[in-house]
Motif scaffolding. Structure first.
Motif, short mmCIF file in Angstrom:
data_model
loop_
_atom_site.label_atom_id
_atom_site.label_comp_id
_atom_site.label_asym_id
_atom_site.label_seq_id
_atom_site.Cartn_x
_atom_site.Cartn_y
_atom_site.Cartn_z
N LEU A 30 1.11 4.55 2.86
CA LEU A 30 0.51 5.73 2.25
C LEU A 30 1.00 7.03 2.88
O LEU A 30 0.65 8.13 2.42
N GLY A 31 1.80 6.92 3.95
CA GLY A 31 2.32 8.11 4.62
C GLY A 31 1.23 8.92 5.31
O GLY A 31 1.31 10.16 5.38
N ARG A 32 0.23 8.23 5.85
CA ARG A 32 -0.90 8.90 6.48
C ARG A 32 -0.61 9.24 7.94
O ARG A 32 0.31 8.69 8.54
N ALA A 33 -1.46 10.10 8.49
CA ALA A 33 -1.38 10.43 9.92
C ALA A 33 -2.36 9.62 10.74
O ALA A 33 -2.46 9.81 11.96
N ASP A 34 -3.11 8.72 10.07
CA ASP A 34 -4.11 7.90 10.76
C ASP A 34 -4.28 6.61 9.95
O ASP A 34 -3.78 6.50 8.83
N PRO A 35 -5.00 5.62 10.50
CA PRO A 35 -5.14 4.35 9.79
C PRO A 35 -6.13 4.38 8.65
O PRO A 35 -6.30 3.37 7.94
N GLY A 36 -6.80 5.49 8.42
CA GLY A 36 -7.78 5.59 7.34
C GLY A 36 -9.17 5.19 7.81
O GLY A 36 -9.34 4.32 8.66
N GLU A 37 -10.17 5.82 7.23
CA GLU A 37 -11.55 5.49 7.57
C GLU A 37 -11.92 4.15 6.97
O GLU A 37 -11.69 3.89 5.78
N ARG A 38 -12.49 3.26 7.79
CA ARG A 38 -12.84 1.93 7.33
C ARG A 38 -13.81 2.00 6.14
O ARG A 38 -14.74 2.79 6.13
N GLY A 39 -13.55 1.19 5.13
CA GLY A 39 -14.39 1.16 3.95
C GLY A 39 -14.00 2.12 2.86
O GLY A 39 -14.57 2.10 1.77
N THR A 40 -12.99 2.96 3.10
CA THR A 40 -12.57 3.94 2.10
C THR A 40 -11.81 3.26 0.96
O THR A 40 -10.96 2.41 1.18
N VAL A 41 -12.13 3.65 -0.26
CA VAL A 41 -11.41 3.20 -1.46
C VAL A 41 -11.02 4.43 -2.24
O VAL A 41 -11.86 5.29 -2.52
N GLU A 42 -9.76 4.53 -2.61
CA GLU A 42 -9.29 5.71 -3.33
C GLU A 42 -8.21 5.33 -4.33
O GLU A 42 -7.55 4.29 -4.17
N PRO A 43 -8.02 6.12 -5.38
CA PRO A 43 -6.93 5.85 -6.33
C PRO A 43 -5.60 5.83 -5.60
O PRO A 43 -5.35 6.63 -4.70
N ALA A 44 -4.74 4.89 -5.98
CA ALA A 44 -3.44 4.74 -5.32
C ALA A 44 -2.45 5.75 -5.88
O ALA A 44 -1.41 5.39 -6.46
N ALA A 45 -2.76 7.03 -5.70
CA ALA A 45 -1.93 8.10 -6.24
C ALA A 45 -0.52 8.08 -5.65
O ALA A 45 0.44 8.55 -6.28
N PHE A 46 -0.38 7.51 -4.45
CA PHE A 46 0.92 7.48 -3.79
C PHE A 46 1.92 6.62 -4.54
O PHE A 46 3.13 6.67 -4.27
N LEU A 47 1.47 5.82 -5.52
CA LEU A 47 2.38 4.97 -6.29
C LEU A 47 3.03 5.69 -7.47
O LEU A 47 3.87 5.11 -8.16
N GLY A 48 2.66 6.92 -7.71
CA GLY A 48 3.37 7.71 -8.71
C GLY A 48 2.79 7.69 -10.11
O GLY A 48 1.80 6.99 -10.38
N PRO A 49 3.40 8.44 -11.02
CA PRO A 49 2.84 8.66 -12.36
C PRO A 49 2.88 7.44 -13.28
O PRO A 49 2.19 7.43 -14.30
N THR A 50 3.69 6.44 -12.98
CA THR A 50 3.76 5.27 -13.85
C THR A 50 2.78 4.18 -13.43
O THR A 50 2.77 3.09 -14.02
N ALA A 51 1.96 4.46 -12.44
CA ALA A 51 1.06 3.43 -11.89
C ALA A 51 0.05 2.94 -12.93
O ALA A 51 -0.26 1.75 -12.98
N ALA A 52 -0.49 3.84 -13.74
CA ALA A 52 -1.53 3.44 -14.70
C ALA A 52 -0.99 2.42 -15.70
O ALA A 52 -1.65 1.41 -16.00
N ARG A 53 0.20 2.66 -16.20
CA ARG A 53 0.80 1.71 -17.16
C ARG A 53 1.10 0.37 -16.49
O ARG A 53 0.83 -0.70 -17.05
N ALA A 54 1.66 0.40 -15.29
CA ALA A 54 1.96 -0.85 -14.58
C ALA A 54 0.68 -1.61 -14.25
O ALA A 54 0.65 -2.85 -14.32
N ASN A 55 -0.39 -0.89 -13.90
CA ASN A 55 -1.66 -1.53 -13.59
C ASN A 55 -2.18 -2.30 -14.81
O ASN A 55 -2.59 -3.46 -14.70
N GLU A 56 -2.17 -1.67 -15.96
CA GLU A 56 -2.66 -2.31 -17.18
C GLU A 56 -1.86 -3.57 -17.49
O GLU A 56 -2.42 -4.62 -17.84
N GLU A 57 -0.55 -3.48 -17.34
CA GLU A 57 0.30 -4.64 -17.64
C GLU A 57 0.06 -5.77 -16.63
O GLU A 57 -0.03 -6.94 -17.01
#
Length: 296
Positions: free
Chosen positions: A122-149
């Motif tokens: 994810l290119g973060r500066a830390d390991p992330g807060e435990r329990g956090t869930v967020e949209p995988a925006a780092f995967l780019g604009p085609t992610a929604a179509r690939a997810n559905e497929e």
């Protein structure tokens, strides 16, 4: 509905065999009942993603109307990227037991990352807060179509579902890899390999010595990239192993089991087991025993 399931060994899936029947299930609480409620396929990652991805897992289920199944998972110290109905989501390491209820039919496609790879991918500066869930925006604009497929492919073609998501992960990896993250992930892979093979009861000092480093350096590496301490990982590994062994043989002597996985007294074993699994080892064994009898 958000769901994360993980196991502990990658196997090649088939259309007729669930990985719950053909490999270790470390982390899945009461795997006997799980086998009758959902199918789990594990798929190896592409070779150029093996530094970041441990394996991909595909869960599918088809429950009768009015039937629900609740699954509990003891988390591993890793993040996941998951394709599900809500979209592609990035899950940091869970903060505690992960509990999800399945109803109807559906499927999810998950990517279990190596320790430290959540921060790296994810290119973060830390390991992330435990329990956090967020949209995988780092995967780019085609992610929604690939997810559905991928979700549509998951139940019948788990390998195809993983292939659909792999280009997104590859592009993200190419953008985020750095010399620093590569060095950190290499050090963590070596540490976790030693932990997996360690004599029960191994201390942090002994682990650091086996890796040719100091306890303080090892603790800093884990804090910066994993988000938990080496001591936490050693303890969790022992409990995962104990739960796996009880799942296979619920009649094991608990005092002997505690000693076998590295505890000097049963009280400490019971305390750690309750914190990780949610119930004492005796109760867990009884649950597994009932499940085995019902399945027989």
């Amino acid at each position: 509905m958000r769901q994360v399931f993980d196991g502990e060994a990658a196997v090649t899936p088939t259309s007729t065999t669930s990985a719950l029947d053909s490999g270790p299930t470390l982390g899945i609480v009461d795997p006997v009942r799980a086998r009758d409620s959902f199918a789990l396929a594990r798929v190896e990652p592409a070779s150029d993603l093996a530094d970041l991805v441990d394996w991909h897992w595909v869960i599918s289920w088809d429950l009768p109307p009015g039937v629900a199944f609740t699954q509990t998972v003891m988390p591993h110290p890793v993040g996941h990227v998951v394709a599900e109905r809500e979209g592609l989501l990035a899950y940091a390491m869970p903060a505690g037991l992960f509990v999800r209820t399945l109803t109807g039919s559906g499927a999810v496609v998950g990517t279990k990352l190596h320790p430290g790879a959540y921060r790296a991918l994810l290119g973060r500066a830390d390991p992330g807060e435990r329990g956090t869930v967020e949209p995988a925006a780092f995967l780019g604009p085609t992610a929604a179509r690939a997810n559905e497929e991928a979700v549509a492919q998951a139940a019948a073609e788990p390998d195809a579902a993983v292939r659909t998501l792999t280009p997104l992960l590859r592009e993200a990896a190419e953008r985020s890899r750095t010399a620093r993250s590569t060095a950190a992930l290499t050090g963590l892979r070596e540490a976790f390999a030693v932990i997996a093979d360690a004599v029960p009861g191994t201390s942090v000092a002994a682990l650091a010595g086996a890796l040719g480093t100091t306890p303080r350096s090892l603790q800093r590496l884990f804090a910066d990239w994993v988000g938990v301490s080496p001591k936490w990982v050693l303890q969790r590994h022992r409990v995962h192993l104990a739960a796996e062994l009880l799942g296979r043989d619920p009649d094991l002597d608990l005092a002997g089991l505690a000693a076998a996985v590295g505890y000097y007294d049963q009280a400490h074993f019971t305390g750690d087991f309750v914190r990780a699994v949610g119930v004492p080892p005796g109760e867990y064994a009884r649950t597994c025993r009932r499940g085995a009898r019902q399945r027989a």
